[in-house]
Write an enzyme that holds these catalytic residues in place. Structure first.
Site, PDB file in Angstrom:
ATOM      1  N   GLY B  33       0.785  -1.228   0.000  1.00 35.29           N
ATOM      2  CA  GLY B  33       0.000   0.000   0.000  1.00 35.29           C
ATOM      3  C   GLY B  33       0.810   1.267   0.000  1.00 35.29           C
ATOM      4  N   CYS B 243     -26.670 -10.481 -17.958  1.00 33.75           N
ATOM      5  CA  CYS B 243     -26.000 -10.126 -19.204  1.00 33.75           C
ATOM      6  C   CYS B 243     -26.895 -10.487 -20.394  1.00 33.75           C
ATOM      7  CB  CYS B 243     -24.655 -10.840 -19.294  1.00 33.75           C
ATOM      8  SG  CYS B 243     -23.832 -10.616 -20.874  1.00 33.75           S
ATOM      9  N   CYS B 246     -24.710 -13.374 -22.498  1.00 39.94           N
ATOM     10  CA  CYS B 246     -24.455 -14.719 -21.978  1.00 39.94           C
ATOM     11  C   CYS B 246     -25.409 -15.114 -20.847  1.00 39.94           C
ATOM     12  CB  CYS B 246     -23.010 -14.845 -21.506  1.00 39.94           C
ATOM     13  SG  CYS B 246     -22.654 -13.921 -20.007  1.00 39.94           S
ATOM     14  N   CYS B 266     -21.912  -8.163 -19.794  1.00 40.85           N
ATOM     15  CA  CYS B 266     -20.699  -8.357 -19.005  1.00 40.85           C
ATOM     16  C   CYS B 266     -19.650  -7.335 -19.423  1.00 40.85           C
ATOM     17  CB  CYS B 266     -20.111  -9.740 -19.263  1.00 40.85           C
ATOM     18  SG  CYS B 266     -21.054 -11.075 -18.552  1.00 40.85           S
ATOM     19  N   CYS B 272     -17.293 -13.420 -20.865  1.00 38.75           N
ATOM     20  CA  CYS B 272     -18.642 -13.451 -21.449  1.00 38.75           C
ATOM     21  C   CYS B 272     -18.661 -14.434 -22.621  1.00 38.75           C
ATOM     22  CB  CYS B 272     -19.022 -12.049 -21.918  1.00 38.75           C
ATOM     23  SG  CYS B 272     -20.748 -11.881 -22.391  1.00 38.75           S
TER      24      CYS B 272
END
Lengths: 270, 288
Positions: B33, B243, B246, B266, B272
């Site tokens: 970080g 979606c 799909c 997606c 997808c």
């Protein structure tokens, strides 16, 4: 004798390079090196639950002294000890200083511009102190804010207004609420009432007195206003040219001043 | 894809520069970080268009690597295609769209839907590496705030969000707390992807070319979004949406306006495509 809370030894703040003669200087301008000695070898002890007044004319080093103690300005020389922190607090690292500042101390500046962030709300300013102390529940923070706003007699319906939109007296109250947020042991009040009109001043002084009696907080009160000192402080230090020239009980100093400068000061009172 | 071009070092930047960037990556991995400054090099694409991620990718890539580049989940958008073409031309390595086949994935603002493994690296392109910039304009101040863990200002920002809007209004770039020490900008990934940084198996590297910073989330590191106990972080809500291509109900969806119709699809195009061939393919193939 009550326990001491804060002990300051030979605190000195020199602006400029400084030289060995600075500390001997009579005035706050060193005649050898032209450095400014804002605070010159000040020692003091603050006892539990008392209000210690510091008075003196402007430029006498009062504000620099409290800002040294609140870590706003690093001192040049000197030591300070808190009752539970037996190390010299000026030698702590910045994280430890920040912790002392957040948990053990509170500060009310003469100008709200120094103590408040005007880009955030009144409540946000006070909440900042709580968030620093890892408060992570929104409803607890709100409850504590309401508590503090009531204690400092701030209108609750102004809590979510921007601090800049509040009146001068209210801004000073926000500063007090902020200073009290984490139940500090020591409160520094740097001319908290100057610039306010008389009725607001009186209510603010009442409030400070009430809070002090309720919370048994120790206060260092800086003021050039002898009326304020007389009303609040039990003990008083008189500063001039960066030095403490006289100290004692407030009544004693105001009724029977010994040092010529203090005599002048007391006689100048309206 | 063009042929490999001659006259340049393998992976375009010189070996000394790569070594410096690798050293900075090691430092970033050691301090999760923490933003490590690095000497951001000139590249044939403009700063602010993925140069930070690109320099990390170029420094790490070897002849055996298989690369995937996505732009908001899509393999075929201009930015992704250009970066792939550039890396291909200067290294000759093979490119894939399959998340599971790639060894290095460079991404702009998404984490691929399929769970990545511990042999893979995900490289993020970062526009603004400083999460505290929101509340503090000065770099010197934000560095001090990180050093002292003085994070009250960003918490006040979240507090005031709740005061004003009854919830935290940050969408992408949701600040996270890494390994109990630093607040980090996860790059503009959607909230949906934020929990997927926590205790992930994959090494996540973040590069900001314009701002000259590299930082990292090593595998199995705690990454927590900033939240209040009574105002929890929550991800985007796709209830009752799926979606249009799909039929997936468990992926991050893009909203597409077609004429006067709103459809969802997606955001991860390669996954997808896989789902269209086999609707039962799971998001995680990692054995636990």
């Amino acid at each position: 004798m009550r326990d001491w809370i804060l002990k300051v030894e030979n605190l000195t703040k020199i602006y400029g390079d400084g030289c060995p003669n600075c500390l001997k200087s009579e005035t706050n301008k060193c005649s050898f090196c032209r450095a400014t000695i804002a605070v010159n070898s000040v020692s003091l002890t603050l006892y539990g639950g008392e209000i210690l007044g510091i008075m003196g004319e402007s430029g006498s080093g009062k504000s620099t002294l409290v800002r040294n103690l609140y870590f706003d300005i690093p001192p040049t020389l000197g030591e300070a000890y808190l009752n539970k922190e037996r190390r010299n607090i000026f030698e702590l690292n910045s994280q430890e200083k920040r912790k002392l500042r957040n948990f053990n101390m509170g500060m009310v500046y003469q100008s709200p511009y120094l103590g408040l962030n005007f880009e955030i709300t009144a409540g946000g300013n006070v909440a900042e102190k709580l968030l620093m102390a890892n408060w992570r529940s929104y409803s607890n923070i709100r409850r504590r804010l309401i508590d503090l706003f009531e204690k400092t007699e701030l209108p609750l319906n102004r809590m979510d207004d921007f601090s800049a939109t509040l009146s001068g007296g209210m801004q000073q109250r926000i500063q007090i609420a902020k200073a009290l947020a984490n139940n500090p042991e020591i409160l520094f009040l740097d001319e908290p009432t100057s610039g306010l009109d008389l009725s607001v001043q009186a209510r603010l002084l009442d409030l400070i007195k009430k809070i002090q009696q309720e919370l048994k907080i120790s206060i260092i009160l800086v003021s050039h206003d002898l009326g304020v000192i007389r009303l609040l402080a039990g003990r008083v230090l008189v500063m001039r040219e960066g030095r403490i020239i006289e100290s004692g009980l407030t009544d004693q100093i105001l009724e029977d001043p010994q040092h010529p400068y203090t005599q002048l000061l007391v006689n100048s009172m309206l | 894809m063009p042929e490999m071009i001659k006259g340049y070092n393998f992976a375009f930047i010189d070996e000394y520069a790569k070594r410096e960037i690798r050293r900075k990556i090691l430092k970033a991995v050691s301090i999760p970080g923490y933003q490590v400054p690095f000497g951001s090099r000139e590249l044939p694409i403009a700063r602010g268009w993925g140069t930070g991620g690109l320099q990390i990718t170029l420094s790490l890539i070897g002849k055996e690597d298989i690369l995937k580049v996505i732009d908001q989940g899509c393999d075929d958008s201009v930015n992704a295609v250009n970066i792939k073409r550039f890396i291909k031309a200067t290294t000759g390595i093979s490119i894939t769209a399959d998340t599971l086949k790639a060894t290095i994935i460079q991404t702009r603002h998404r984490i691929p839907e399929e769970e990545m493994g511990d042999k893979q690296i995900l490289v993020f392109q970062v526009p603004y590496p400083e999460p505290l910039r929101l509340v503090e304009p000065q770099e010197a101040q934000t560095r001090r705030m990180h050093a002292e863990m003085d994070y009250a200002k960003i918490w006040v920002f979240l507090y005031e969000n709740i005061v004003k809007w009854k919830e935290i209004t940050i969408g992408a770039r949701y600040p996270v707390f890494v390994n109990g020490r630093y607040i980090m900008d996860p790059s503009p990934i959607p909230r949906y992807d934020v929990p997927r940084l926590n205790y992930a198996r994959t090494l996540y590297l973040f590069g900001a070319g314009r701002e000259k910073r590299i930082y990292a989330v090593p595998p199995f590191t705690e990454v927590k979004p900033l939240e209040f106990k009574d105002h929890r972080f929550r991800i985007e809500d796709f209830t009752a949406k799926s979606c249009a291509l799909c039929g997936s109900k468990d992926t991050f969806l893009d909203e597409i306006i077609e004429g006067d119709r709103r459809i969802f699809a997606c955001s991860d195009t390669s996954f997808c495509k896989k789902r269209r061939e086999n609707p039962n393919i799971p998001k995680s193939s990692v054995k636990k």
